[in-house]
Design a protein around this motif. Structure first.
Motif, PDB file in Angstrom:
ATOM      1  N   PHE A 259       0.863  -1.606  -0.095  1.00  0.00           N
ATOM      2  CA  PHE A 259      -0.172  -0.123  -0.197  1.00  0.00           C
ATOM      3  C   PHE A 259       0.873   1.266  -0.294  1.00  0.00           C
ATOM      4  CE2 PHE A 259      -2.159   3.278   2.188  1.00  0.00           C
ATOM      5  CZ  PHE A 259      -3.587   3.234   1.757  1.00  0.00           C
ATOM      6  N   LEU A 260       1.758   1.657   1.171  1.00  0.00           N
ATOM      7  CA  LEU A 260       2.821   2.410   1.501  1.00  0.00           C
ATOM      8  C   LEU A 260       3.642   2.187  -0.431  1.00  0.00           C
ATOM      9  CD1 LEU A 260       4.428   2.547   4.365  1.00  0.00           C
ATOM     10  CD2 LEU A 260       2.340   3.923   3.554  1.00  0.00           C
ATOM     11  N   VAL A 261       3.486   1.293  -1.151  1.00  0.00           N
ATOM     12  CA  VAL A 261       4.394   1.511  -2.599  1.00  0.00           C
ATOM     13  C   VAL A 261       3.333   2.384  -3.033  1.00  0.00           C
ATOM     14  CG1 VAL A 261       5.766  -0.077  -4.268  1.00  0.00           C
ATOM     15  CG2 VAL A 261       5.774  -0.166  -2.222  1.00  0.00           C
ATOM     16  N   SER A 262       2.037   1.143  -3.577  1.00  0.00           N
ATOM     17  CA  SER A 262       1.436   1.761  -4.616  1.00  0.00           C
ATOM     18  C   SER A 262       0.614   4.231  -4.354  1.00  0.00           C
ATOM     19  CB  SER A 262      -0.241   1.395  -3.789  1.00  0.00           C
ATOM     20  OG  SER A 262      -0.516   0.154  -5.183  1.00  0.00           O
TER      21      SER A 262
ATOM     22  N   ILE B  10       7.071   5.496   0.272  1.00  0.00           N
ATOM     23  CA  ILE B  10       8.468   4.277   0.034  1.00  0.00           C
ATOM     24  C   ILE B  10       8.503   3.782  -1.521  1.00  0.00           C
ATOM     25  CG2 ILE B  10       8.499   3.921   2.204  1.00  0.00           C
ATOM     26  CD1 ILE B  10       7.698   1.542   1.966  1.00  0.00           C
ATOM     27  N   SER B  11       9.778   3.445  -2.104  1.00  0.00           N
ATOM     28  CA  SER B  11      10.236   2.623  -3.298  1.00  0.00           C
ATOM     29  C   SER B  11      11.193   1.872  -2.955  1.00  0.00           C
ATOM     30  CB  SER B  11      10.253   3.082  -4.380  1.00  0.00           C
ATOM     31  OG  SER B  11      11.708   4.170  -3.618  1.00  0.00           O
ATOM     32  N   ARG B  12      11.401   1.209  -2.052  1.00  0.00           N
ATOM     33  CA  ARG B  12      12.957   0.287  -2.003  1.00  0.00           C
ATOM     34  C   ARG B  12      12.122  -0.199  -0.701  1.00  0.00           C
ATOM     35  NH1 ARG B  12      15.515   5.079  -2.070  1.00  0.00           N
ATOM     36  NH2 ARG B  12      16.448   4.608  -0.170  1.00  0.00           N
ATOM     37  N   GLY B  13      12.765  -1.483  -0.518  1.00  0.00           N
ATOM     38  CA  GLY B  13      13.084  -1.898   0.843  1.00  0.00           C
ATOM     39  C   GLY B  13      13.653  -1.996   2.030  1.00  0.00           C
ATOM     40  N   ASP B  14      14.981  -0.855   1.645  1.00  0.00           N
ATOM     41  CA  ASP B  14      15.170  -0.312   2.872  1.00  0.00           C
ATOM     42  C   ASP B  14      14.436   0.797   3.624  1.00  0.00           C
ATOM     43  OD1 ASP B  14      15.797   2.067   0.676  1.00  0.00           O
ATOM     44  OD2 ASP B  14      18.335   1.763   1.370  1.00  0.00           O
TER      45      ASP B  14
ATOM     46  N   LYS C 139      -0.273   8.678  -8.861  1.00  0.00           N
ATOM     47  CA  LYS C 139       0.863   9.086  -8.312  1.00  0.00           C
ATOM     48  C   LYS C 139       2.097   9.029  -9.594  1.00  0.00           C
ATOM     49  CE  LYS C 139      -1.618   7.812  -4.667  1.00  0.00           C
ATOM     50  NZ  LYS C 139      -2.505   9.273  -4.043  1.00  0.00           N
ATOM     51  N   VAL C 140       3.263   9.461  -8.739  1.00  0.00           N
ATOM     52  CA  VAL C 140       4.442   9.383  -9.889  1.00  0.00           C
ATOM     53  C   VAL C 140       5.389   8.332  -9.251  1.00  0.00           C
ATOM     54  CG1 VAL C 140       6.579  11.015 -11.122  1.00  0.00           C
ATOM     55  CG2 VAL C 140       4.122  11.731 -10.071  1.00  0.00           C
TER      56      VAL C 140
ATOM     57  N   ALA D  88       5.119  -0.306  -8.583  1.00  0.00           N
ATOM     58  CA  ALA D  88       6.477  -0.921  -8.710  1.00  0.00           C
ATOM     59  C   ALA D  88       7.493  -1.581  -9.451  1.00  0.00           C
ATOM     60  CB  ALA D  88       5.777  -2.470  -7.723  1.00  0.00           C
ATOM     61  N   GLY D  89       6.941  -0.628 -10.663  1.00  0.00           N
ATOM     62  CA  GLY D  89       8.043  -1.201 -11.588  1.00  0.00           C
ATOM     63  C   GLY D  89       7.493  -2.097 -12.942  1.00  0.00           C
TER      64      GLY D  89
END
Length: 292
Positions: free
Chosen positions: A58-61, A65-69, A131-132, A232-233
């Motif tokens: 959900f946070l990626v969408s 955030i966009s990375r695991g770290d 979203k971008v 998510a690419g």
């Protein structure tokens, strides 16, 4: 973790005149409140299970955030009126982001309720819906055979164990095109939740962006599913049912390949058809639009 299914007695009636009562397996639907650093972000109706993946996806969408770290940890916690001896019903999940990662903007905070059928219902502003993405799916040079894509719905269906019991869950699966491997499959009463669980799995396993993959979904394709794939690419989205007009428009703008009505030996390609390698064909025929 909560139950995936429950049981209710139902009266089964057939047109042949056979009427009887029997137990029936029902897919569980419960609310999940997602908090970040203790502050409520959203409530979504979901099937319990893989809640951390759901919240991470959900946070990626949402572009948080966009990375695991960037994701530190998640804990289930109780709240006023949540009940239970320890106040923990596993329906409240508090997320902690890594140091230095900005907290969600109030612009994306939901009006605190998202149904299982709608992944963007409640978005505070219509301008915030699209979203971008941090990832450019248009540049992914993935090539996948039509035969391979045609096999994905059945392979997803084989993983839908709770659907076998209830008939009431959507499914989503991620495939690695180079190896043909099914990387992950998830089920949920909400089609958007199933996709978020897949994306969350990828985030927690440091696999974003998901270049060279195909996302297969069990139902129709709405705008929100295309958005989640792009965030998510994921370069290719395949569905067994119809796409919406807005889903097609977003896929076209993002450079995502959208395949729908993927059933049996045929499929419709709505955008970026160049990525799907078709078998030798006879000259194409022009058809008028029809109702399927």
């Amino acid at each position: 973790m909560g139950r995936l299914t429950t049981s209710r007695r139902v009266t089964r009636i057939t047109l042949e005149g056979v009427n009887r009562q029997r137990p029936d397996a029902i897919a569980v639907e419960e609310p999940l409140e997602i908090r970040v650093a203790g502050s409520p972000l959203s409530v979504t109706m979901r099937t319990p299970g893989h809640d951390v993946e759901l919240a991470a996806g959900f946070l990626v969408s949402e572009g948080v955030i966009s990375r695991g770290d960037q994701f530190a940890r998640a804990i289930h916690c109780g709240g006023p009126g949540t009940g239970g001896a320890d106040g923990n019903t596993y329906n409240v999940l508090d997320l902690t982001l890594a140091p230095g990662v900005a907290l969600p903007s109030t612009d994306i905070t939901r009006s605190f309720y998202t149904t299982s059928s709608c992944g963007v219902c409640g978005t505070a502003s219509i301008d915030a819906v699209e979203k971008v993405s941090s990832y450019d799916v248009a540049s992914d040079g993935i090539q996948v055979s039509a035969h391979q894509v045609a096999s994905f719905p059945d392979r997803l269906r084989e993983e839908q164990k709770t659907f076998d019991k209830t008939g009431g869950l959507h499914g989503a699966a991620l495939f690695d095109v180079a190896t043909g491997e099914l990387l992950v499959a998830r089920e949920d009463v909400g089609r958007h939740n199933a996709v978020d669980k897949v994306v969350g799995w990828a985030l927690l396993n440091d696999r974003l962006p998901l270049r060279g993959t195909v996302l297969q979904v069990s139902g129709r394709v709405s705008f929100e599913l295309v958005q989640k794939a792009v965030m998510a690419g994921i370069p290719v989205l395949s569905a067994v049912s119809a796409p919406s007009s807005l889903a097609i428009e977003l896929a076209e703008r993002a450079g995502l390949t959208l395949a729908a009505f993927v059933r049996g030996t045929s499929m419709n390609l709505y955008t970026r058809a160049d990525r799907i390698v078709a078998p030798s064909t006879t000259p194409a025929e022009h058809e008028t639009a029809s109702v399927r």
